[in-house]
Design an enzyme around this catalytic site. Structure first.
Site, PDB file in Angstrom:
ATOM      1  N   HIS A  36     -14.782  -5.849 -23.605  1.00  0.00           N
ATOM      2  CA  HIS A  36     -13.775  -6.262 -22.616  1.00  0.00           C
ATOM      3  C   HIS A  36     -13.787  -7.762 -22.345  1.00  0.00           C
ATOM      4  O   HIS A  36     -13.007  -8.267 -21.533  1.00  0.00           O
ATOM      5  CB  HIS A  36     -14.022  -5.495 -21.311  1.00  0.00           C
ATOM      6  CG  HIS A  36     -15.329  -5.862 -20.697  1.00  0.00           C
ATOM      7  ND1 HIS A  36     -16.540  -5.397 -21.176  1.00  0.00           N
ATOM      8  CD2 HIS A  36     -15.630  -6.700 -19.692  1.00  0.00           C
ATOM      9  CE1 HIS A  36     -17.525  -5.919 -20.473  1.00  0.00           C
ATOM     10  NE2 HIS A  36     -17.008  -6.715 -19.560  1.00  0.00           N
ATOM     11  N   ASN A  80      -2.308   7.976 -10.625  1.00  0.00           N
ATOM     12  CA  ASN A  80      -1.717   8.156  -9.285  1.00  0.00           C
ATOM     13  C   ASN A  80      -0.606   7.143  -9.020  1.00  0.00           C
ATOM     14  O   ASN A  80      -0.262   6.853  -7.880  1.00  0.00           O
ATOM     15  CB  ASN A  80      -2.814   8.043  -8.204  1.00  0.00           C
ATOM     16  CG  ASN A  80      -3.402   6.634  -8.149  1.00  0.00           C
ATOM     17  OD1 ASN A  80      -3.315   5.890  -9.139  1.00  0.00           O
ATOM     18  ND2 ASN A  80      -3.960   6.265  -7.019  1.00  0.00           N
ATOM     19  N   ASP A 126     -22.382   1.009 -15.999  1.00  0.00           N
ATOM     20  CA  ASP A 126     -22.629  -0.430 -16.135  1.00  0.00           C
ATOM     21  C   ASP A 126     -23.545  -0.839 -14.975  1.00  0.00           C
ATOM     22  O   ASP A 126     -23.231  -0.550 -13.809  1.00  0.00           O
ATOM     23  CB  ASP A 126     -21.292  -1.198 -16.066  1.00  0.00           C
ATOM     24  CG  ASP A 126     -21.317  -2.460 -16.919  1.00  0.00           C
ATOM     25  OD1 ASP A 126     -20.400  -2.637 -17.738  1.00  0.00           O
ATOM     26  OD2 ASP A 126     -22.271  -3.250 -16.765  1.00  0.00           O
ATOM     27  N   ASP A 185     -25.793  -5.495 -17.540  1.00  0.00           N
ATOM     28  CA  ASP A 185     -25.041  -6.746 -17.554  1.00  0.00           C
ATOM     29  C   ASP A 185     -25.989  -7.954 -17.480  1.00  0.00           C
ATOM     30  O   ASP A 185     -26.833  -8.023 -16.586  1.00  0.00           O
ATOM     31  CB  ASP A 185     -24.138  -6.740 -16.310  1.00  0.00           C
ATOM     32  CG  ASP A 185     -23.098  -7.825 -16.326  1.00  0.00           C
ATOM     33  OD1 ASP A 185     -22.294  -7.823 -17.267  1.00  0.00           O
ATOM     34  OD2 ASP A 185     -23.108  -8.675 -15.413  1.00  0.00           O
ATOM     35  N   ASP A 245      -3.669   5.237 -15.801  1.00  0.00           N
ATOM     36  CA  ASP A 245      -3.370   5.408 -14.370  1.00  0.00           C
ATOM     37  C   ASP A 245      -2.859   6.823 -14.144  1.00  0.00           C
ATOM     38  O   ASP A 245      -2.050   7.326 -14.935  1.00  0.00           O
ATOM     39  CB  ASP A 245      -2.286   4.388 -13.960  1.00  0.00           C
ATOM     40  CG  ASP A 245      -1.818   4.601 -12.523  1.00  0.00           C
ATOM     41  OD1 ASP A 245      -0.667   4.193 -12.227  1.00  0.00           O
ATOM     42  OD2 ASP A 245      -2.579   5.168 -11.715  1.00  0.00           O
TER      43      ASP A 245
HETATM   44  O1  TEU Z   1     -20.544 -11.021 -19.361  1.00  0.00           O
HETATM   45  C1  TEU Z   1     -21.633 -11.926 -19.493  1.00  0.00           C
HETATM   46  C2  TEU Z   1     -21.356 -12.889 -20.532  1.00  0.00           C
HETATM   47  O2  TEU Z   1     -21.805 -12.838 -21.642  1.00  0.00           O
HETATM   48  C3  TEU Z   1     -20.366 -13.873 -20.147  1.00  0.00           C
HETATM   49  O3  TEU Z   1     -20.950 -15.147 -20.198  1.00  0.00           O
HETATM   50  C4  TEU Z   1     -19.245 -13.696 -21.075  1.00  0.00           C
HETATM   51  O4  TEU Z   1     -19.505 -14.350 -22.239  1.00  0.00           O
HETATM   52  C5  TEU Z   1     -18.077 -14.126 -20.337  1.00  0.00           C
HETATM   53  O5  TEU Z   1     -17.138 -13.193 -20.636  1.00  0.00           O
HETATM   54  C6  TEU Z   1     -17.701 -15.562 -20.587  1.00  0.00           C
HETATM   55  O6  TEU Z   1     -16.968 -15.662 -21.749  1.00  0.00           O
HETATM   56  C7  TEU Z   1     -20.849  -9.993 -18.438  1.00  0.00           C
HETATM   57  C8  TEU Z   1     -19.652  -9.067 -18.354  1.00  0.00           C
HETATM   58  O7  TEU Z   1     -19.451  -8.454 -19.627  1.00  0.00           O
HETATM   59  C9  TEU Z   1     -18.465  -9.902 -17.952  1.00  0.00           C
HETATM   60  O8  TEU Z   1     -17.267  -9.111 -17.954  1.00  0.00           O
HETATM   61  C10 TEU Z   1     -18.725 -10.438 -16.560  1.00  0.00           C
HETATM   62  O9  TEU Z   1     -17.660 -11.302 -16.194  1.00  0.00           O
HETATM   63  C11 TEU Z   1     -20.049 -11.226 -16.505  1.00  0.00           C
HETATM   64  O10 TEU Z   1     -21.124 -10.559 -17.161  1.00  0.00           O
HETATM   65  C12 TEU Z   1     -20.489 -11.398 -15.066  1.00  0.00           C
HETATM   66  O11 TEU Z   1     -20.870 -10.135 -14.558  1.00  0.00           O
HETATM   67 CA    CA Z   2      -4.385   4.455 -10.433  1.00  0.00          CA
END
Ligand code: TEU
Ligand code: CA
Length: 534
Positions: A311, A24, A99, A196, A22
């Site tokens: 993530h 700001n 992404d 994605d 972060d």
């Molecule tokens: O994740 C897709 C996916 O594989 C999901 O089913 C994933 O396993 C999810 O985290 C359930 O456990 C992608 C992105 O990486 C995720 O952050 C998003 O939430 C999702 O697509 C929808 O856009």
């Molecule tokens: Ca910020």
């Protein structure tokens, strides 16, 4: 623009902007926070950044619910901040990968606001609408995948959160719109896209097909098989792809994707229910699929992706190894095992300092829509203690705590002067960059050396792969090209004798500081890298 072989020189660093830095004072990571940390990334030794969605979004799914593909999320800064980030990254030789969320938008997107208003709105069939749910499809985040829309007395499909309606790719207007989005960002200098859930854009509702539908290749080629996208790097999140279909998507002349995330090694440490932890089996759940994909990569001339964390998942160190007394050894052994293989390494922010799972006492400390839905669906049906234990084990929030840069509590470990949007990692006092760098056993410095070996070795970047493992409990492999031979030895949990192929070795890297002679037993999570002299 990159040529195919140059893709194997990439080392990509995934950034979840919300949790990175972060600048700001609002407690939320932002684009300027990435810009000020670019030199840190160069010091680590990566040469590309994948920025998780930073587009306008109401953040029901932290940016994966996009309200405007051509503008920057207010909380992350301005379009000029993005342009500055892209220019500063390119100045340092860092490729910029955005992404690309093609399967769904946010309900706040103009297209959906129009579409839901009436059946004859020109945007109506940008999405999937039914009179009554034709099947019992569930959302990945719990509950039905069909949501009622009073304005038109219909249901719409959402494979993920209620606020993430699936785009109808059978509609040529949708395909054109998404090609225009790609061209918009390529025109701004973007070098590539992480796509994605790309294999979900081709479905067949009538025949119960949720992904990998028969028009998938047509759609992908329409997106990335064009002159405008020549040389653009693309990695697809296509969990449903297997050895037979991967060549159709990533084959050299397919004009579809550069590579995909193959996730056969991602189930380690968890049950069918991802929130329920399970004892890891490194031999069966990691080594075996890695060897299989290495052989596919060589045999089919496709580019693998090499990754442990992202993530969406609990830290690999916690799932696959020992995040207590052997946290450093586990983190460095996993890095050695994965990132000297044939393919493109993807590092996730924090794994370079040995990040591991966190522990929190209440659902109030979690933010992820998947986690909160999971909790609400089970509250009162299983004990609160069991429910919180599961969430600690499997929540995606484990990977989304503010990056701990320093030991300084007043600035939330260097992340922000304000209270962060999500509580900090419970062990941030111990696991942070400053403490790691001060330690003799620094994960960061190990990653630096490992990536330098990779950068300087053609055998590792372009060479063959040979599995030389004998027995269980370890993984021994060799990479070779034009006489250069690199031997990689990774021991798992138990101390073991590992007999190496005969020859003369020079030790290049080891995670136990006293490793000298290659014949002594390998200790828990010990890794060593040798150059074979002959
Ligand atoms: O994740 C897709 C996916 O594989 C999901 O089913 C994933 O396993 C999810 O985290 C359930 O456990 C992608 C992105 O990486 C995720 O952050 C998003 O939430 C999702 O697509 C929808 O856009
Ligand atoms: Ca910020």
């Amino acid at each position: 623009m990159l040529k195919r072989d140059e893709f194997l020189d990439l080392v990509v660093y995934e950034i979840y902007p919300r949790s990175f830095q972060d600048t700001n004072g609002d407690g939320i990571g932002d684009l300027n926070g990435i810009t000020v940390r670019l030199d840190y990334l160069c010091e680590l030794g990566v040469n590309a950044i994948w920025i998780c969605p930073c587009y306008k979004s109401p953040n029901e799914d932290n940016g994966y619910d996009i309200a405007d593909y051509r503008d920057i999320m207010d909380e992350f800064g301005t379009f000029d901040d993005w342009k500055r980030l892209c220019a500063e990254a390119h100045k340092r030789g860092l490729k910029v990968i955005m992404d690309f969320v093609a399967n769904h938008t946010s309900v706040q997107h103009k297209w959906f606001k129009e579409a839901r208003s009436s059946k004859d709105n020109p945007y109506h069939d940008y999405y999937y609408w039914v009179q009554t749910p034709p099947n019992d499809w569930k959302s990945a985040f719990g509950g039905s995948a069909w949501e009622y829309n009073p304005q038109t007395d219909e249901y719409y499909l959402h494979s993920f959160a209620v606020g993430q309606p699936d785009l109808n790719w059978e509609n040529p207007k949708v395909r054109k719109e998404m090609c225009d989005v790609v061209d918009f960002w390529v025109g701004l200098g973007v070098d590539g896209f992480r796509c994605d859930v790309l294999d979900q854009i081709s479905k067949d509702i009538a025949n119960d097909v949720r992904s990998n539908g028969e028009r998938l290749h047509e759609y992908i080629r329409q997106l990335f098989g064009r002159e405008e996208t020549e040389g653009i790097f693309t990695v697809g999140e296509c969990w449903g792809v297997n050895e037979n279909t991967v060549v159709d998507i990533c084959g050299p002349n397919r004009k579809e994707l550069t590579c995909i995330f193959q996730g056969d090694h991602c189930a380690i440490g968890r049950s069918e229910d991802k929130m329920i932890a399970k004892a890891p089996d490194l031999d069966g759940q990691v080594k075996t699929p890695l060897v299989r994909w290495q052989n596919i990569s060589v045999r089919q001339n496709i580019l693998c992706t090499l990754f442990t964390d992202n993530h969406d998942n609990q830290w690999y160190v916690t799932r696959a190894g020992n995040d207590g007394e052997y946290r450093y050894e586990t983190a460095t052994m996993l890095a050695t095992m994965f990132f000297l293989l044939r393919g493109i390494p993807f590092l996730y922010q924090g794994q370079e300092i040995g990040m591991a799972g966190s522990k929190h006492d209440s659902i109030a400390e979690f933010r992820d829509v998947e986690t909160i839905n999971y909790y609400n669906e089970r509250k009162g049906k299983i004990s609160e203690e069991e429910l919180i234990a599961r969430i600690n084990a499997g929540s995606r929030d484990n990977a989304r705590h503010p990056f701990p840069w320093t030991k300084d509590k007043a600035t939330h470990h260097g992340f922000s002067t304000a209270t962060p949007w999500i509580p900090e990692h419970a062990s941030a006092d111990e696991i942070n960059l400053e403490s790691d760098l001060a330690s003799q056993k620094s994960v960061f410095r190990y990653y630096q050396k490992l990536l330098k070996i990779r950068k300087e070795s053609r055998a590792i970047r372009y060479g063959n792969f040979h599995d030389l493992t004998n027995g269980k409990g370890n993984f021994v492999y060799e990479r070779d090209m034009d006489g250069e031979k690199i031997l990689v030895v990774c021991n798992f949990e138990k101390e073991s004798e590992i007999s190496l192929p005969c020859g003369k070795y020079t030790l290049l890297l080891a995670n136990y500081l006293d490793r000298t002679d290659e014949n002594r037993p390998f200790r828990p999570y010990e890794a060593a890298v040798y150059k074979r002299i002959r």
